[in-house]
Write a protein that holds these residues in place. Structure first.
Motif, PDB file in Angstrom:
ATOM      1  N   ASP A  59       0.879  -1.173   0.000  1.00 22.87           N
ATOM      2  CA  ASP A  59       0.000   0.000   0.000  1.00 22.87           C
ATOM      3  C   ASP A  59       0.906   1.209   0.000  1.00 22.87           C
ATOM      4  O   ASP A  59       1.888   1.244   0.759  1.00 22.87           O
ATOM      5  CB  ASP A  59      -0.899  -0.018   1.246  1.00 22.87           C
ATOM      6  N   ASP A  62      -0.301   8.255  -2.145  1.00 23.26           N
ATOM      7  CA  ASP A  62      -0.477   8.734  -3.518  1.00 23.26           C
ATOM      8  C   ASP A  62       0.758   9.477  -4.024  1.00 23.26           C
ATOM      9  O   ASP A  62       1.075   9.427  -5.209  1.00 23.26           O
ATOM     10  CB  ASP A  62      -1.702   9.652  -3.593  1.00 23.26           C
ATOM     11  N   SER A  63       1.439  10.148  -3.123  1.00 21.74           N
ATOM     12  CA  SER A  63       2.590  10.955  -3.510  1.00 21.74           C
ATOM     13  C   SER A  63       3.764  10.134  -4.028  1.00 21.74           C
ATOM     14  O   SER A  63       4.655  10.672  -4.703  1.00 21.74           O
ATOM     15  CB  SER A  63       3.042  11.825  -2.333  1.00 21.74           C
ATOM     16  N   LYS A  65       3.199   6.691  -5.214  1.00 21.57           N
ATOM     17  CA  LYS A  65       2.698   5.567  -6.006  1.00 21.57           C
ATOM     18  C   LYS A  65       3.252   5.637  -7.425  1.00 21.57           C
ATOM     19  O   LYS A  65       3.267   6.685  -8.051  1.00 21.57           O
ATOM     20  CB  LYS A  65       1.171   5.598  -6.017  1.00 21.57           C
TER      21      LYS A  65
END
Length: 122
Positions: A59, A62-63, A65
């Motif tokens: 997991d 977002d920064s 990914k």
């Protein structure tokens, strides 16, 4: 609890890659969710990524990914954070944390590494 040691930080240029490691000891390490956090000066600690103990499910924030990849080798009691396409905003002290609670938040009894500095600058 098992003591964790994180390492691999350094000074790199934007666009470069770096691999961090988080090492522990058997048998507890293989039961831990391993999470990475980072903290830049003047900012709050930020979740980076997590990897589950056995299936290696990951997991990511977002920064990071698509740029960062976590992996682990339980036989070596080590987890890795491969960072590519590094940006100046990735600069900070990176800590790994290990525990048995799932999710992005560290558990109350998580073990923490001492931190390793990552600086991305031209």
């Amino acid at each position: 609890q098992v003591q964790l040691v994180d390492a691999g930080g350094g000074l790199v240029q934007p666009g470069d890659s770096l691999r961090l490691s988080c090492s522990g000891s058997a048998p507890t390490f293989s039961t831990y969710v391993i999470r990475w956090f980072r903290q830049a000066p003047g900012r709050e600690r930020e979740f980076v990524g997590a990897i589950s103990p056995n299936k290696g499910l990951t997991d990511y924030a977002d920064s990071v990914k698509g740029r960062f990849t976590m992996s682990r080798d339980n036989a070596k009691n080590t987890a890795y954070l491969q960072m590519t396409s590094l940006k100046p905003e990735d600069t900070g002290v990176y800590h790994c944390a290990g525990g048995t609670t799932p999710g992005r938040r560290p558990g109350t009894y998580d073990s923490w590494g001492q931190g390793t500095q990552v600086t991305v600058s031209s």
